[in-house]
Design an enzyme around this catalytic site. Structure first.
Site, short mmCIF file in Angstrom:
data_model
loop_
_atom_site.label_atom_id
_atom_site.label_comp_id
_atom_site.label_asym_id
_atom_site.label_seq_id
_atom_site.Cartn_x
_atom_site.Cartn_y
_atom_site.Cartn_z
N HIS A 52 0.84 -1.20 0.00
CA HIS A 52 0.00 0.00 0.00
C HIS A 52 0.87 1.25 0.00
O HIS A 52 2.09 1.16 0.10
CB HIS A 52 -1.00 -0.02 1.15
N HIS A 54 1.46 3.96 1.90
CA HIS A 54 1.99 4.74 3.02
C HIS A 54 3.52 4.87 2.96
O HIS A 54 4.23 3.93 2.58
CB HIS A 54 1.56 4.13 4.36
N ASP A 56 5.93 4.82 5.08
CA ASP A 56 6.82 3.87 5.77
C ASP A 56 6.86 2.51 5.07
O ASP A 56 7.49 1.57 5.55
CB ASP A 56 6.43 3.73 7.25
N HIS A 57 6.20 2.42 3.91
CA HIS A 57 6.24 1.18 3.10
C HIS A 57 6.87 1.42 1.73
O HIS A 57 7.29 0.46 1.07
CB HIS A 57 4.82 0.61 2.93
N HIS A 108 -7.41 -0.75 5.61
CA HIS A 108 -6.39 0.17 6.14
C HIS A 108 -6.20 1.31 5.13
O HIS A 108 -6.24 2.49 5.49
CB HIS A 108 -5.09 -0.61 6.35
N ASP A 132 -0.11 -3.73 6.38
CA ASP A 132 -0.75 -3.20 7.59
C ASP A 132 -2.20 -3.65 7.72
O ASP A 132 -3.03 -2.95 8.29
CB ASP A 132 -0.70 -1.66 7.59
N HIS A 170 4.56 -4.52 11.06
CA HIS A 170 4.91 -3.81 12.29
C HIS A 170 5.02 -4.77 13.47
O HIS A 170 4.28 -5.75 13.55
CB HIS A 170 3.87 -2.74 12.66
ZN ZN Z 1 0.01 1.77 6.47
#
Ligand code: ZN
Length: 267
Positions: A52, A54, A56-57, A108, A132, A170
């Site tokens: 996805h 985001h 942090d990915h 998410h 996530d 995570h």
């Molecule tokens: Zn995420």
């Protein structure tokens, strides 16, 4: 095939699968730890999978591009801030001789996908890269999707084989377990799992990958039809909104929505 978790930021894992020569990485939010892992194992970067959009990915993709021999594969229904090959639910992707299937798991984010590897070609258990969406003993927050979407997504994952290695993005397990213990009386499986996860973290080791069989026992978000979880959600809903309590035989989506909101407010 070897599966490695690479720690990034404060609690992210970037997953790497390699055959001793070539590596696939999943959700590289940061390039530096991936480059260090490639060097440590003398690997080429053969492909990047993205679940996805985001930061942090996907934040490390730009700085990994010069090392990448193959391509970046990402969700067709999301804007990834880097050129990538769009993949759709139901599609199968062959990388390093392995067949990854793409599963739609909105909730998410609205176009979130997961990658499932049924056969690792070495007799080991299947692997799920779920970003996530599913966490050990928990699930992702609903930033873009509805409770019904997320519940359906989680149920889709719950049908995979019980020995599936669940590679979440995570390390939230202990905090999720605190919530699981607070909302309903803990059975022996949950109690044992808490002890094991605490021991892992005390040694600085990951609690992941989990297995789907474990999640079906300990994860309240996968247990929305179990009597203990339905009772907990019903009591919670009655406290918050006495005029519109959940029915005792509430539908699983209402139970899920109550749990997700409860977790958001849980300290
Ligand atoms: Zn995420």
């Amino acid at each position: 095939m070897e599966l490695i978790s690479i720690a990034a930021f404060t609690d992210n894992y970037i997953w790497m699968l390699h055959d001793g020569v070539d590596a696939i990485v999943v959700d590289p939010g940061d390039a530096a730890p991936v480059i260090a892992a490639l060097k440590a194992h003398s690997l080429r970067l053969a492909a990047i999978l993205v679940t996805h959009h985001h930061g942090d990915h996907v934040g490390g993709i730009a700085d990994l591009r010069h090392l990448l021999v193959g391509k970046v594969y990402g969700p067709a229904r999301e804007q990834i801030p880097q050129p990538c090959v769009s993949v759709h639910a139901g599609e199968s992707l062959t990388l390093l001789g392995l067949d990854f299937s793409v599963i739609d798991v909105p909730g998410h984010t609205s176009g979130h996908i997961a990658f499932f590897l049924a056969d690792c070609d070495d007799g080991k258990a299947p692997i799920l890269f779920c970003g996530d969406t599913l966490f050990s003993a928990g699930c992702g927050r609903l930033f873009e999707g509805t409770p019904a979407q997320m519940h359906t997504s989680l149920q889709r994952l719950a049908k995979l084989p019980g020995n599936t290695r669940v590679c979440c993005a995570h390390e939230y397990t202990l905090s999720n377990l605190r919530f699981a213990q607070a909302i309903a009386p803990a059975g022996p499986a949950l109690t044992r799992y808490v002890a094991w996860c605490e021991a892992q973290r005390a040694q600085g080791l990951p609690t992941l990958p989990s297995t789907l069989a474990t999640e079906l026992q300990v994860n309240p978000f996968l247990r929305c039809t179990e009597p203990d979880i339905v009772a907990a959600a019903t009591a919670r809903a009655a406290t918050l909104n006495p005029t519109e309590p959940l029915a005792a035989d509430s539908d699983p989506v209402a139970v899920f929505a109550t749990l997700r909101q409860w977790k958001n407010d849980f300290r």
